[in-house]
Design a protein around this motif. Structure first.
Motif: not given
Ligand SMILES: *Cc1c(COP(=O)(O)O)cnc(C)c1O
Length: 470
Positions: A395-397, A223-225, A290-295, A95-97, A258-261, A300-302, A152-154
């Motif tokens: 989380g890929g970070a 660029r893709v981080h 960047f993702s809302g629910d990584k770092v 469930g990530r963050s 930025l991915g995690s961002g 969950q959000a982009g 973030n994929a969206a």
């Protein structure tokens, strides 16, 4: 044997028995009936197999404890809380963050009441749902404009669909990453209708590689981080300032996934210096996602921030309606972002940041309390030790980046680490642990202080189950 079947209690008798227990009586009736049938079938099988061999064992009173446990376990909601003993802070499968307290309260408020979700309280007219978070995102990141989509994929999809559909986007081959669940960024990018113009070699891409690929069909540079792996050795990436210079020379937008961002500069806590969103904006990326629910540690959000002319075009894309965020996400995101108005508050209050930046003393102290709680539950059965080890951001970070800490190992005579781990999936609540070199480990970093006793108790339940089954 055949006469034994007649001694099985009837459905009506079983239901009457279960109804004496308030928890059972509160369960949806069809669900209870389904699982009572399952239990009675199990009894029939046991009669056939000779496991149940006398009628006393079939008396309702004798069956009741097992029956209640069976129905309780089968009727639990499918979506459940688990204890994360893995030490992976942003565990996508778990469930990530976790949300900060104010964000949890904001979600509850948004769900329980009507809101100004899309209502402008100054004009009394229809408002924009982005208005709730756009200003704060701009204030924190320094960007001119912002919008938020489902994930973030969206965000990557809609950025490319808007800015590069049917045209080319130049991207380094070394940045076309898979982001887990066999989900590949280039596949998402290609679905947007943008034509990926891959440049460079896997390990090295130079500014002139981009430059040579730029032509009449080019719509953007991207660029893709690569936040979920790290290339070492003979490598080269083109820096954002170099990309900015190329974009300026050819009049092209620079897009950065930025991915995690992160909004919080973790380098200040002695952690690896991943670029912050603020830095990427300042270095001139035109649109950043960047993702809302990584770092960030929110829902969950982009999140898309950047230059107004591009963000405005993305906002007008009809696909926005298909990837829009709901009011719970908005409420949670705004509450989380408000914590970032003071970075010290964010570090203290956002659980993801708090866990990533936990001090060595606090981790050692939590490990000691966990070890004590496990010893209290398992006594002589278990050999419980503390040792130095590592957690992961996840989380890929922060690839290959180990967060040092203290772990608790549990060794049980006659029970393998694998058997213990598997039995823990079925405890209440389940506890997800880690095994390294056949050693069973719990990492206190991802367990809240209030969960240490629950984790120890889960171990007790698992051991009891394993013993009952042998
Ligand atoms: C995680 C990630 C994504 C996808 O983000 P979600 O929020 O999971 O949709 C996209 N790009 C990169 C580089 C990532 O690390």
């Amino acid at each position: 044997m055949s006469t034994l079947f007649r001694h099985l209690p009837s459905m009506a008798q079983v239901l009457a028995g279960l109804d004496a227990d308030a928890d059972m009586a509160a369960l949806p009736r069809p669900l209870v009936k389904e699982h009572v049938n399952g239990f009675l079938d199990l009894c029939r099988e046991e009669i056939r197999a000779g496991i149940i061999a006398d009628k006393d064992a079939l008396a309702l009173a004798a069956l009741m404890p097992r029956l209640t446990a069976y129905v309780r376990s089968c009727s639990r909601p499918h979506f459940r809380r688990v204890l994360n003993g893995t030490g992976v802070v942003i565990h996508t499968n778990l469930g990530r963050s976790l949300l900060a307290r104010p964000a949890i309260e904001a979600v509850a408020e948004a769900c329980a009441h009507y809101s100004n979700c899309e209502f402008d309280l100054t004009t009394g007219k229809r408002g924009s749902r982005y208005s709730h978070v756009e200003k704060i995102l701009c204030d924190i990141t320094g960007a001119e404009a912002a919008l938020v989509v489902n994930n973030n994929a969206a965000a990557v999809f809609i950025m490319l669909e808007t800015l590069a559909r049917g045209r080319e986007v130049v991207v380094s081959r070394g940045q076309l990453v898979e982001i887990g669940g066999s989900f590949r960024i280039p596949d998402v990018m290609a679905k947007s209708g943008a034509i990926l113009r891959e440049v460079g070699a896997t390990n090295r891409t130079h500014a002139h590689d981009y430059e040579q690929a730029i032509g009449d069909e080019t719509a953007a540079l991207m660029r893709v981080h690569t936040s979920n792996f790290r290339m070492v050795g003979f490598t080269k990436e083109v820096s954002l300032p170099e990309m900015r210079a190329l974009g300026d020379r050819y009049g092209l937008p620079v897009i950065e996934d930025l991915g995690s961002g992160t909004l919080y500069a973790l380098a200040g806590d002695g952690l690896l210096g991943e670029p912050t969103v603020q830095q990427v904006v300042a270095q001139g990326a035109d649109v950043v996602s960047f993702s809302g629910d990584k770092v960030l540690g929110g829902p969950q959000a982009g999140i898309i921030v950047g230059r107004k002319e591009y963000v405005d075009r993305i906002k007008k894309n009809p696909i926005n309606r298909a990837v829009r965020i709901d009011k719970m996400t908005l409420a949670a995101l705004e509450a989380t972002l408000r914590l970032y108005l003071d970075m010290d508050v964010a570090r203290r209050e956002v659980p993801t940041l708090r866990m990533i930046t936990a001090s060595q003393e606090s981790l050692r102290s939590k490990a000691r309390r966990l070890a004590d709680a496990v010893r209290a539950e398992l006594g002589d059965m278990a050999e419980v030790t503390m040792r130095k080890g590592f957690s992961r951001v996840g989380g890929g970070a922060f690839p290959e980046y180990d967060l040092p800490g203290t772990l608790v190992t549990v060794n049980l005579v006659g029970i393998s680490a694998d058997a213990l781990r598997d039995a823990l999936f079925d405890t209440d609540p389940p506890l997800v642990a880690r095994i390294e070199d056949d050693v069973f480990l719990l990492d206190p970093r991802t367990l809240a202080s209030s969960e240490l006793k629950l984790a120890a108790n889960a171990l007790r339940q698992a051991v009891d189950t394993i013993k009952d089954n042998t």
